[in-house]
Scaffold this motif. Structure first.
Motif, PDB file in Angstrom:
ATOM      1  N   LEU A 164       0.820  -1.216   0.000  1.00 60.58           N
ATOM      2  CA  LEU A 164       0.000   0.000   0.000  1.00 60.58           C
ATOM      3  C   LEU A 164       0.853   1.265   0.000  1.00 60.58           C
ATOM      4  O   LEU A 164       0.566   2.212  -0.739  1.00 60.58           O
ATOM      5  CB  LEU A 164      -0.952  -0.008   1.195  1.00 60.58           C
ATOM      6  CG  LEU A 164      -2.025  -1.095   1.156  1.00 60.58           C
ATOM      7  CD1 LEU A 164      -2.826  -1.111   2.454  1.00 60.58           C
ATOM      8  CD2 LEU A 164      -2.956  -0.916  -0.040  1.00 60.58           C
ATOM      9  N   ASN A 165       1.909   1.272   0.819  1.00 58.78           N
ATOM     10  CA  ASN A 165       2.783   2.449   0.864  1.00 58.78           C
ATOM     11  C   ASN A 165       3.405   2.725  -0.501  1.00 58.78           C
ATOM     12  O   ASN A 165       3.587   3.884  -0.881  1.00 58.78           O
ATOM     13  CB  ASN A 165       3.859   2.283   1.938  1.00 58.78           C
ATOM     14  CG  ASN A 165       3.282   2.300   3.343  1.00 58.78           C
ATOM     15  OD1 ASN A 165       2.194   2.822   3.579  1.00 58.78           O
ATOM     16  ND2 ASN A 165       3.998   1.713   4.284  1.00 58.78           N
ATOM     17  N   SER A 166       3.720   1.655  -1.259  1.00 54.57           N
ATOM     18  CA  SER A 166       4.301   1.853  -2.595  1.00 54.57           C
ATOM     19  C   SER A 166       3.317   2.522  -3.547  1.00 54.57           C
ATOM     20  O   SER A 166       3.716   3.077  -4.568  1.00 54.57           O
ATOM     21  CB  SER A 166       4.789   0.521  -3.176  1.00 54.57           C
ATOM     22  OG  SER A 166       3.696  -0.268  -3.624  1.00 54.57           O
ATOM     23  N   LYS A 167       2.033   2.472  -3.219  1.00 56.99           N
ATOM     24  CA  LYS A 167       0.989   3.105  -4.031  1.00 56.99           C
ATOM     25  C   LYS A 167       0.550   4.446  -3.444  1.00 56.99           C
ATOM     26  O   LYS A 167      -0.433   5.039  -3.896  1.00 56.99           O
ATOM     27  CB  LYS A 167      -0.239   2.185  -4.140  1.00 56.99           C
ATOM     28  CG  LYS A 167       0.053   0.844  -4.797  1.00 56.99           C
ATOM     29  CD  LYS A 167       0.390   1.022  -6.251  1.00 56.99           C
ATOM     30  CE  LYS A 167       0.550  -0.325  -6.946  1.00 56.99           C
ATOM     31  NZ  LYS A 167       0.895  -0.181  -8.346  1.00 56.99           N
ATOM     32  N   GLY A 168       1.234   4.905  -2.397  1.00 62.39           N
ATOM     33  CA  GLY A 168       0.904   6.190  -1.788  1.00 62.39           C
ATOM     34  C   GLY A 168      -0.185   6.124  -0.729  1.00 62.39           C
ATOM     35  O   GLY A 168      -0.670   7.157  -0.269  1.00 62.39           O
TER      36      GLY A 168
END
Length: 186
Positions: A29-33
């Motif tokens: 999720l963090n990689s997608k902002g």
């Protein structure tokens, strides 16, 4: 158990990729902002009043307000005996966006956020102690299930609270609802 199911938006009937690992969920999720983290458990009674909940998490709320400019925090709670549970569920089931981040911290219970990110839909079944922050403008919807059971802290920059812009896309109707994911993937 917190679960992330990733669907192909162009082929929603295909089996999703599924993970239960909180570290992997946060990384994906963090990689997608999308901010996702787990907060420590506070010792609260099951029937804690909103003011008690906000006080118990005051340090975490203050940190988020300072980082992101949130102006208000409140508590929303829904139980299976609520006579308006079907109307509440329907309100959030269509894909929409917001002009601010949508932040939810699950104090108890669970619900599924569906995030339409490019060619994929990330279905995040959030549980107690999960924080999710859906960035402004992100196409998404929320399913609390037919027998909702959750309490969440919400943070807002807009004093009006939850304001949605519906996309008109029917993708939310093409993906499995809460009942299917709760029963199979979680």
């Amino acid at each position: 158990m917190t679960t992330l199911s990733i669907f192909d938006a162009h082929n929603p009937e295909a089996a999703p990729a599924i993970t239960h690992d909180p570290g992997e969920i946060a990384a994906q999720l963090n990689s997608k902002g999308v901010r996702f983290e787990r907060w420590p458990t506070q010792n609260l009674p099951a029937d804690a009043a909103p003011v008690e909940i906000l006080e118990a998490y005051s340090a975490e709320i203050a940190k988020l307000k300072a980082e992101s400019g949130f102006q208000t925090a409140d508590v929303i709670s829904l139980n299976p005996d609520n006579p308006q549970k079907e109307a509440f569920r329907k309100k959030f089931l269509d894909e929409h966006t917001h002009s601010e981040d949508e932040v939810r911290f699950f104090v108890r219970g669970q619900g599924i956020f569906y995030l339409h990110l490019g060619d994929q839909v990330f279905a995040v079944q959030c549980q107690k102690n999960d924080l999710i922050s859906v960035p402004e403008g992100t196409r998404h919807w929320f399913d609390m299930g037919p027998e909702p059971e959750f309490t969440c802290i919400r943070l807002f920059t807009n004093p009006e609270g939850w304001v949605a812009e519906f996309t008109g896309d029917n993708i939310a109707g093409q993906l499995p609802r809460y009942e299917a994911l709760e029963g199979e993937a979680v």
